[in-house]
Design an enzyme around this catalytic site. Structure first.
Site, short mmCIF file in Angstrom:
data_model
loop_
_atom_site.label_atom_id
_atom_site.label_comp_id
_atom_site.label_asym_id
_atom_site.label_seq_id
_atom_site.Cartn_x
_atom_site.Cartn_y
_atom_site.Cartn_z
N HIS A 217 -10.65 -5.24 9.90
CA HIS A 217 -11.15 -4.99 8.60
C HIS A 217 -12.56 -4.25 8.62
O HIS A 217 -13.31 -4.41 7.94
CB HIS A 217 -11.50 -6.37 8.07
N GLU B 231 0.76 -1.24 -0.12
CA GLU B 231 0.00 0.01 0.21
C GLU B 231 0.80 1.31 -0.08
O GLU B 231 0.58 2.25 -0.66
CB GLU B 231 -0.94 -0.07 1.32
#
Lengths: 331, 352
Positions: free
Chosen positions: B156, B87
């Site tokens: 998450h 990322e």
């Protein structure tokens, strides 16, 4: 291009960086720069030998020790000096300072004070070039040091550049120290360039004190990038003559023997010896170049000192292109 | 599903279709890829899967929650770029691309993964324009899926909008239905500043009316979802749905709640909040983020500061607790602010 045609530019650039850093330090010690500065004298050969192959359409990412990169990429020394002095006439209107000098019109993506953080920006610039089919005219160069060589984002960037075959050069200036920490302690490998092999990128160790060697190595890497053959990793063994920042005392963590060994390899002295010996440029010409740059840097200091400070309302400008809320806090 | 009573909303007699949030999202991406050839999308599995022989993308996933399904066939792998799991690297590269002339859109998959790229977001995307004295801009769009309620557990399910809204240089939007996601995503991609589009997972299969045409919802504008005179309920993202559920129940108790959907957290539509609370004199802010230094706290501070004289009751917040999101269903349900929590708080301050 044959280096013979570039010699005067190279000499001018080496001298410009050296004189700039010396004058900048003097002004910093006098209290005329407004914060922390990181001089790059000693390392001039690296940005000079690389940027000799670049144009304004190529992009470089830089570091907290970025004055040399800026100068080699063609930024005006008077605007840089003004920026370091926090003046409105600086490259960034006094908002960035020494660690954030940028000039997008010259292909300079900005000095960056987070170690390693500008590396993916240069990769992104290379992505733009490839996306727009302009690799021939526009490549990216990421400058960083031995300290950044252990940052995750470098390794992520190398992997991306390799799998996407981007026109980018990873230019590692191994000046032996990350702040006070020696590379022999902090880096797990003798030659950082060897790390490139893990990403299927050619890694080359170069004498970073010899501008001729830098020029030759960069020529190959630039050619490879412009031909669409992908990234190259160059590790330059070099040395910073001063401490990490202007007030650092490097004698606390390195010896004068070590410093002297490196200074014997000084890129400017050795350049002068070589061009005179090989009769490429004569002494008078070198002297007149020196004199010209000396004057330019004196003028830059004068420009910085006499420039106005940024008006207070500029504090609230340039945060966004447009934003509908008031940016002032509460007081 | 919403009755739009403000200017933000599909006009009358507009041609459109009932569709899911995810399809409206996909349509906005498609519109913007067609609109500007400098728009490209980068992210993990946004096509998903490659044929080993041809080396061509398979579009097996079409992105997390199929957000980008079908795009690689129509726009090619140079514009729909599958990225390795790195990322910081690809967000950084997208920022570099934005600084040099492209308009990248980055899919960060789960909102939690934002933190992996946080240095790039904070130090480069948000600050470049300012620290370089306005000589550049960063036309970057990021999106990700937030929120609990789906059993994705602590790493998450985050909804830390406030962390991003805190940063000068970033913009943050929180669509709440198919109509708003299409308009806000389109605006985000056309905007010259970095914009983060946060999508609550609970909204992704929600259906609603979406005009066929391309349209933009201005960043920094909230909307009224229902009008009322007794109390103002403020929602953002999925909590706007929660507020509407609560308003419906409150009506049965003869309490007319006005529901404001913030849509945009930075910039924030202070005017709509103040306008409403000056009318209703009471306000409850509903936020799925953790409570400390949250958007709920921010709205509460604005109301206390700028509408104090209009208040007939303390400003109240209904938020998640100061805990990570738990996994087990019962715990997760207890974590999430729901309409009963809102109704309970309203009753308390209304003395009902």
């Amino acid at each position: 291009m044959k280096i013979e045609n570039k010699l005067e530019w190279i000499y001018e650039t080496l001298i410009r960086i050296r004189f700039f850093e010396e004058a900048m330090l003097e002004q910093t010690y006098k209290g005329n720069s407004m914060g922390v500065t990181h001089p790059s004298d000693g390392q001039e050969a690296v940005p000079t030998g690389i940027c000799a192959h670049l144009t304004e359409k190529d992009w470089i990412g830089s570091t907290h020790r970025g004055h040399g990169h800026c100068i080699a990429k063609g930024l005006e020394t008077k605007k840089m000096m003004a920026e370091i002095m926090g003046k409105f006439t600086g490259n960034c209107k006094g908002k960035g300072g020494s660690m954030h000098i940028a000039d997008f019109s010259k292909g300079m993506l900005g000095a960056n004070a987070i170690v390693g953080a500008s590396i993916p920006l240069a990769v992104g610039a290379a992505l733009t070039a490839k996306y727009q089919g302009k690799e021939k005219d526009s490549i990216g160069v990421a400058f960083f040091g031995d300290g950044a060589s252990s940052q995750g984002v470098l390794h992520e960037s190398m992997n991306l550049a390799s799998i996407w075959k981007l026109p980018v050069i990873f230019a590692c200036e191994n000046n032996q120290y990350a702040e006070a920490t020696p590379a022999w302690y902090a880096v797990s490998i003798e030659d950082i360039a060897d790390r490139a092999a893990s990403y299927n990128i050619p890694g080359v160790v170069v004498d970073g004190m010899d501008v001729f060697a830098v020029y030759d190595a960069a020529e190959q890497a630039v050619k490879r990038a412009r031909e669409g053959k992908g990234p190259t990793f160059l590790e330059f063994k070099t040395y910073r003559y001063h401490g990490h920042f202007h007030a650092d005392q490097p004698e606390k963590y390195r010896t004068s023997e070590e410093e002297n060994l490196w200074k014997k390899r000084d890129c400017i002295i050795n350049f002068e010896k070589r061009v005179i010996k090989q009769k490429l440029i004569n002494k008078n010409r070198l002297d007149s170049i020196k004199k010209k740059i000396q004057k330019e840097i004196e003028d830059a200091v004068e420009f910085g000192l006499s420039s106005p400070l940024p008006p207070e309302e500029t504090l609230y400008e340039d945060v966004y292109v447009n934003y509908s809320n008031d940016l002032r806090g509460f007081r | 599903m919403f009755k739009d009573t403000d200017k933000i909303g599909p006009g009358k007699n507009v041609e459109g279709t009932e569709m899911r949030y995810r399809d409206a999202f996909n349509q906005a991406l498609r519109d913007e890829l067609n609109n500007d050839k400098n728009v490209l999308i980068i992210g993990e599995d946004i096509s998903g899967g490659f044929d080993k022989k041809t080396k061509e993308p398979l579009d097996a996933w079409g992105g997390p929650f199929a957000a980008t399904k079908g795009l690689v066939q129509d726009f090619g792998k140079d514009r729909i770029m599958d990225a390795p799991i790195s990322e910081a690297g690809f967000v950084g590269a997208a920022i570099g691309a934005a600084l040099t002339g492209l308009r990248p859109v980055v899919d960060l998959m789960y909102f939690d993964f934002t933190t992996v790229a946080f240095d790039q977001l904070l130090s480069n995307a948000a600050k470049s324009r300012y620290m370089f004295g306005g000589q550049t801009k960063v036309p970057l769009t990021l999106f990700a899926r937030s929120g609990g309620g789906t059993g994705h557990a602590a790493q998450h399910s985050s909804a830390f909008y406030s962390i991003l809204a805190h940063i000068p240089g970033l913009k943050v939007v929180t669509p709440s239905d198919p109509y708003s996601v299409k308009g806000l995503l389109s605006s985000a991609i056309r905007d010259d500043d970095p914009v983060f589009v946060v999508n609550d997972k609970k909204l992704i299969n929600m259906t609603g009316f979406v005009p066929n045409e391309t349209y933009q919802i201005p960043l920094g504008k909230g909307r009224y979802l229902s009008e009322g005179s007794d109390i103002t309920l403020v929602g953002m993202s999925y909590t706007s749905v929660v507020c509407m559920e609560a308003a419906k129940e409150l009506k049965k108790l003869n309490i007319n709640a006005e529901v404001i959907d913030l849509l945009s957290l930075s910039p924030l539509d202070e005017d709509i909040i103040l306008e409403s609370v000056q009318k209703t004199n009471r306000i409850v802010i509903v936020d799925e983020d953790n409570p400390r230094a949250s958007m709920a706290s921010e709205v509460a501070a604005i109301v206390s500061d700028k509408a104090f004289d209009y208040l007939d009751a303390p400003v109240k917040r209904v938020t998640a607790p100061h805990t990570p999101v738990p996994y087990s269903k019962g715990l997760e349900d207890a974590f999430l602010p729901n309409s009963e929590d809102v109704i309970g708080t309203v009753k308390m301050i209304m003395g009902a």
